[in-house]
Design an enzyme around this catalytic site. Structure first.
Site, PDB file in Angstrom:
ATOM      1  N   HIS A 128     -49.282 -14.383  37.979  1.00  0.00           N
ATOM      2  CA  HIS A 128     -49.588 -13.589  39.176  1.00  0.00           C
ATOM      3  C   HIS A 128     -51.031 -13.087  39.231  1.00  0.00           C
ATOM      4  CE1 HIS A 128     -48.796 -10.016  36.669  1.00  0.00           C
ATOM      5  NE2 HIS A 128     -49.392  -9.312  37.608  1.00  0.00           N
ATOM      6  N   ASP A 129     -51.699 -12.990  38.108  1.00  0.00           N
ATOM      7  CA  ASP A 129     -53.096 -12.539  38.099  1.00  0.00           C
ATOM      8  C   ASP A 129     -54.086 -13.657  37.801  1.00  0.00           C
ATOM      9  OD1 ASP A 129     -52.799  -9.894  38.855  1.00  0.00           O
ATOM     10  OD2 ASP A 129     -52.608  -9.148  36.798  1.00  0.00           O
TER      11      ASP A 129
ATOM     12  N   HIS B   4     -58.302 -11.778  44.323  1.00  0.00           N
ATOM     13  CA  HIS B   4     -57.621 -12.503  43.250  1.00  0.00           C
ATOM     14  C   HIS B   4     -56.250 -13.027  43.683  1.00  0.00           C
ATOM     15  CE1 HIS B   4     -55.206  -8.863  42.295  1.00  0.00           C
ATOM     16  NE2 HIS B   4     -54.436  -9.669  41.604  1.00  0.00           N
TER      17      HIS B   4
ATOM     18  N   ASP C  27     -44.578  -5.144  37.757  1.00  0.00           N
ATOM     19  CA  ASP C  27     -46.017  -4.958  37.580  1.00  0.00           C
ATOM     20  C   ASP C  27     -46.413  -3.485  37.712  1.00  0.00           C
ATOM     21  OD1 ASP C  27     -48.635  -5.973  37.098  1.00  0.00           O
ATOM     22  OD2 ASP C  27     -49.046  -5.982  39.246  1.00  0.00           O
TER      23      ASP C  27
ATOM     24  N   HIS D  42     -48.980  -8.469  46.000  1.00  0.00           N
ATOM     25  CA  HIS D  42     -49.587  -7.178  46.336  1.00  0.00           C
ATOM     26  C   HIS D  42     -49.298  -6.744  47.772  1.00  0.00           C
ATOM     27  CE1 HIS D  42     -51.644  -6.289  42.592  1.00  0.00           C
ATOM     28  NE2 HIS D  42     -51.853  -7.585  42.486  1.00  0.00           N
TER      29      HIS D  42
ATOM     30  N   LYS E 106     -57.710 -13.767  38.999  1.00  0.00           N
ATOM     31  CA  LYS E 106     -58.756 -12.912  38.427  1.00  0.00           C
ATOM     32  C   LYS E 106     -59.830 -13.721  37.707  1.00  0.00           C
ATOM     33  CE  LYS E 106     -56.221  -8.583  38.196  1.00  0.00           C
ATOM     34  NZ  LYS E 106     -55.673  -7.529  37.341  1.00  0.00           N
TER      35      LYS E 106
END
Length: 161
Positions: free
Chosen positions: A29-30, A58, A111, A83, A33
Site C-alpha cells: 500500500h505504500d 504516493h 494502517d 487513503h 513512496k
C-alpha cells in the site's frame, strides 16, 4: 499492517482470494513512496501544503505502478483507495462509503491502528486502548463503521483468548 489487515479480512469471513488480495495490497500500500523524496518522508517538522500534496501522490503512484504489473493489477484499485475516507474527505478521488473498495477500507483501519501504536519519527506510540478509542471516534468519518466494529470484535476475541 498486512498481517492485521489479513486477520481482519478473515474475521469478516471474506473469501480466501479476497483475503489474499487484501494482504497483498496491504503489503504494497505504500509502494508509491518510492517516488517521494526521502527528506520529505523523514521530515519530523510539520509539512506545508506543497509537501502534503507531494506526499499524497504516493497513493496514485503506487496504484499506477501496480496496474502495470499483470500479476498485481487486480490490487491496484485497492492500493489506490487506501487513503480515501468513509465520509468522502480523503484522497486522491474523494470517494466515499461503500464506493471505496472493501479491501481499502480494511487496510485503512489496520494502517491507522499501526500508525498510532508504533514509534514514528514525529510522535510516540499510544496504548492499544487509546488507539481503539480513536478508531471508534473515527468510525463513520474517516473509517468504515462496520469494519471498525469487526476490528473491535477481533481484538477483543484475541484479548479474551
Amino acid at each position: 499492517v498486512a498481517r492485521s489487515a489479513a486477520a481482519l479480512a478473515r474475521s469478516m469471513r471474506l473469501a480466501p482470494i479476497e483475503i489474499h488480495s487484501v494482504r497483498a495490497a496491504a503489503l504494497l500500500h505504500d509502494i508509491g513512496k518510492i517516488a517521494i523524496p526521502p527528506r520529505l518522508l523523514a521530515q519530523t517538522a510539520p509539512l506545508n501544503d506543497e509537501e502534503i500534496a507531494g506526499l499524497r501522490l504516493h497513493v496514485s503512484v503506487g496504484a499506477e505502478v501496480l496496474a502495470e504489473i499483470p500479476t498485481l493489477a487486480a490490487i491496484a484499485p485497492i492500493v489506490g483507495a487506501t487513503h480515501e475516507r468513509y465520509d468522502g474527505s480523503g484522497y486522491p478521488a474523494g470517494t466515499a462509503g461503500p464506493d471505496i473498495p472493501l479491501g481499502s477500507r480494511i487496510i485503512a483501519v489496520a494502517d491507522v491502528y499501526d500508525a498510532m501504536t508504533v514509534q514514528r519519527p514525529y510522535c510516540d506510540p499510544v496504548s492499544h486502548d487509546a488507539a481503539s478509542a480513536e478508531l471508534i471516534r473515527s468510525s463513520g468519518s474517516h473509517l468504515d463503521p462496520d469494519v471498525v466494529r469487526f476490528w473491535m470484535e477481533m481484538v477483543e476475541a484475541v484479548r479474551c483468548s
